[in-house]
Enzyme design. Structure first.
Site, short mmCIF file in Angstrom:
data_model
loop_
_atom_site.label_atom_id
_atom_site.label_comp_id
_atom_site.label_asym_id
_atom_site.label_seq_id
_atom_site.Cartn_x
_atom_site.Cartn_y
_atom_site.Cartn_z
N GLY A 1 56.00 -19.85 9.49
CA GLY A 1 54.92 -19.88 8.51
C GLY A 1 54.89 -18.69 7.58
N PRO B 1 61.25 -19.99 10.98
CA PRO B 1 61.03 -20.04 9.53
C PRO B 1 61.66 -21.28 8.93
CG PRO B 1 62.81 -18.53 10.02
CD PRO B 1 62.26 -18.98 11.35
N TYR C 1 47.28 -29.66 -1.25
CA TYR C 1 46.89 -28.33 -0.80
C TYR C 1 46.31 -27.46 -1.91
CZ TYR C 1 49.98 -29.46 3.16
OH TYR C 1 50.59 -30.05 4.22
N CYS D 1 49.86 -42.99 -11.94
CA CYS D 1 48.53 -43.47 -12.35
C CYS D 1 47.44 -42.79 -11.53
CB CYS D 1 48.46 -44.99 -12.20
SG CYS D 1 49.52 -45.86 -13.36
N GLU D 2 47.39 -41.47 -11.61
CA GLU D 2 46.39 -40.67 -10.93
C GLU D 2 46.05 -39.47 -11.80
OE1 GLU D 2 44.90 -41.16 -8.02
OE2 GLU D 2 46.08 -42.87 -7.31
N TYR E 1 59.18 -28.83 1.70
CA TYR E 1 58.16 -29.86 1.81
C TYR E 1 58.09 -30.82 0.62
CZ TYR E 1 56.79 -26.97 5.69
OH TYR E 1 56.82 -26.26 6.84
#
Length: 477
Positions: A288, A331, A378, A405-406, A435
Site C-alpha cells: 500500500g 507492493p 475513489y 454516458c455518465e 488498477y
C-alpha cells in the site's frame, strides 16, 4: 463535512474558489514540462515536442496500436521492482537474513509481467485463481506465490495447494477448516498465515483502508478472533502456521500506521509463542505504499520505506523480547503505477463559465471510466499533458473526460492544458499502471485497451486490444 481524499486530508474543498482550482494545482510556467516524479524514467519530449518512451514516439505507438493505449516502460517497471527487492534485502539482512517482496498482482498482471518477476527474483501476491494462473504461466514458482482472499472457493484453494504455493493467507475462521480439509484430501500440509485486523485507521480513502474493524477483511485482534484462529490452526495437523499478516490499506504516505500495525502483530506473536508454544518464523506487513499522481504527492523511496520498517520491527521485537521473524511486503501500486501512462486521442472540447470568473475547458478523449474508474470510484486525482507535440499556447484550466454516458465519466479532474489542444491531439495521463487496466470494464460496450511494453526502441503487446468480436463471443444470442 470535509470530503475524504484518497491520500488523506491533503485538501478539503470549502470555498467555491478552492473547489474550482485545488490548492495544490498551480498554473505552469511551461505547459510542456514533465514533472519527473509523475513519469516513468525513459519518458521524455523529443526534438519534435512529442513524448517518447523507451526511444519510441507516442505518435508511432498510436499508429501501430491505436488509442486508448496503456504504455508500460519495461525498464522503469523492472527497476522499481528490483529496487524494492534490494532495499528490503539490505535493510533486513542483519535482523532476519533478508526479506521477501511479493508483487501484488491485483495492481496489474499479465504473463509477460509475471515473467519479469520470475527473472528478477520477486514473488507474487495472488487474490484469485486467475491471478494465480497468470503467475504460474509466467514462470513464477509456486513456492514464491502467496494466495489471498476473504472468500476463496474450495477450487481456488485446491489449485493453490496443487501448485505448491508458499503460503495461503487465511482470512476468517471458517476458512481454516476448509483449507485443512482440502489439504487432507490432497495428502499435503498447507502452509498458512493469518490475516489479522489490527485496528489501524490508515490515512487513505475509506474504500482502500483495510485494517480498521468495520470491514470485510481479516481476523479481529481486539475481538479475539485472531487468537482463536491460532488455536484452531494449531489443532489441525493438515496446517502449518508460518506467521501473521496485516495489510492496512493503499496509497499510504505516513509510516505511522505501519508502526502501530507491527507493534500489535508482534504483541500477538509474543502471546502465540509464550502461551501456545508455537514458533512463527514469518511476518507479512502488507503493502500500500503511496505513489505520485499529481504534484501534491511526495512518496518515499523504497530504501527509506525498508529502512524505516526495519527500525520499527527491530525496536518492537526488542520491546516484546522475541526474535525477529522473516519479514515480507507486498507492493503493487508502487511498482506498476508510475511505470505506465495512458495514451488518448482528443475528440471534442468545450468551455464553461464557473464561479468567481473562472472558466473550465472540457477535453473529451476516446476512453474514460471504462479504462480508468478510479477517479469516479475513489475521487482520485491524475495529471495529464499534451503528448503528440509541444505548444506555445498558455495553459487553461481543463477537465479531461471520457466518452461514456455518465456525467461522472472524468479521467482528470483538474489540469492546465495548452489552450490550443484539440481534436486529433494525443494526451498522456501518467500513473495509470496500477488498477486501471485491472479494473477496466466494457461499459457502453467499449472494448478494453491494449497494454504494450516499450524498451530500447521497440514495443511489445502484453495484452491485446479487445474487439467487438470479443464482446460478441460472450453473447449467447
Amino acid at each position: 463535512m470535509a470530503r475524504t481524499h484518497e491520500a488523506g486530508q491533503l485538501h478539503a474543498p470549502g470555498s467555491s474558489s478552492i473547489a474550482i482550482v485545488p490548492g495544490w494545482l498551480n498554473a505552469p510556467a511551461d505547459v510542456n514540462e514533465l514533472l519527473p516524479q509523475l513519469w516513468a524514467r525513459t519518458v521524455e519530449r523529443g526534438a519534435d515536442g512529442a513524448l517518447r518512451v523507451g526511444g519510441v514516439s507516442v505518435a508511432d505507438l498510436a499508429a501501430e496500436h491505436g488509442t486508448p493505449l496503456f504504455v508500460l516502460d519495461e525498464v522503469d517497471f523492472r527497476a522499481r521492482a528490483t529496487a524494492f527487492r534490494d532495499a528490503f534485502a539490505d535493510a533486513f539482512a542483519e535482523l532476519c537474513g533478508g526479506a521477501d517482496v511479493y508483487y501484488a498482482a491485483k495492481s496489474f498482471i499479465a504473463t509477460g509481467v509475471a515473467r519479469w518477476l520470475a527473472e528478477d527474483g520477486l514473488g507474487l501476491d495472488a487474490a484469485s485463481a486467475g491471478e494465480l494462473e497468470l503467475g504460474l504461466r509466467g514462470g513464477v514458482p509456486g513456492a514464491r506465490i502467496v494466495v489471498h482472499g476473504n472468500n476463496k472457493s474450495r477450487g481456488e484453494i485446491e489449485k493453490a495447494l496443487r501448485a505448491g504455493v508458499g503460503r495461503v493467507v487465511v482470512d476468517n475462521l471458517q476458512e481454516i477448516d476448509t483449507v485443512a480439509d482440502v489439504a487432507r484430501s490432497l495428502g499435503v500440509v498447507a502452509p498458512v498465515m493469518l490475516r489479522v485486523t489490527v485496528g489501524v485507521e490508515a490515512h487513505t480513502h475509506s474504500y482502500i483502508a483495510t485494517a480498521h474493524e468495520d470491514q470485510k477483511f481479516g481476523l479481529s485482534l481486539a475481538g479475539g478472533a485472531a487468537e482463536a484462529a491460532v488455536v484452531r490452526v494449531l489443532a489441525r495437523p493438515e496446517l502449518r502456521l508460518t506467521g501473521l499478516h496485516s495489510h492496512i490499506g493503499s496509497q499510504i504516505f505516513d509510516m505511522g500506521g505501519f508502526e502501530v500495525s507491527a507493534r500489535r502483530l508482534l504483541g500477538l506473536q509474543r502471546t502465540v509463542e509464550r502461551e501456545h508454544g508455537a514458533t512463527l518464523p514469518e511476518m507479512d506487513l502488507g503493502g500500500g505504499f503511496g505513489v505520485a499522481y499529481t504534484s501534491e504527492h511526495d512518496p518515499l523511496p523504497p530504501q527509506e520505506i525498508a529502512g524505516r520498517l526495519a527500525e520499527i520491527v527491530a525496536r518492537e521485537c526488542l520491546a516484546q523480547g522475541i526474535a525477529v521473524p522473516r519479514i515480507s511486503v507486498e507492493p503493487g501500486r508502487a511498482i506498476a503505477a508510475p511505470s505506465t501512462f495512458t495514451l488518448y486521442e482528443v475528440g471534442t472540447t468545450k468551455d464553461v463559465q464557473l464561479d468567481a470568473g473562472v472558466r473550465r475547458r472540457y477535453v473529451s478523449v476516446d476512453g474514460g471510466m471504462s479504462d480508468n474508474v478510479r477517479t469516479a470510484l475513489y475521487d482520485a486525482d491524475y495529471s495529464a499533458t499534451l503528448a503528440s507535440r509541444a505548444s506555445t499556447a498558455p495553459g487553461v484550466l481543463s477537465r479531461v473526460v471520457g466518452k461514456h454516458c455518465e456525467s461522472g465519466d472524468v479521467v482528470v479532474k483538474d489540469e492546465f492544458l495548452p489552450a490550443d489542444a484539440g481534436a486529433g491531439d494525443l494526451l498522456a495521463v501518467p500513473g495509470t499502471g496500477a488498477y486501471c487496466r485491472s479494473m477496466a470494464s466494457n461499459y457502453n460496450q467499449l472494448p478494453r485497451p491494449a497494454v504494450v511494453s516499450v524498451r530500447e526502441g521497440a514495443s511489445t503487446v502484453l495484452v491485446r486490444r479487445e474487439t467487438p468480436e470479443d464482446l460478441l463471443a460472450l453473447d449467447a444470442g
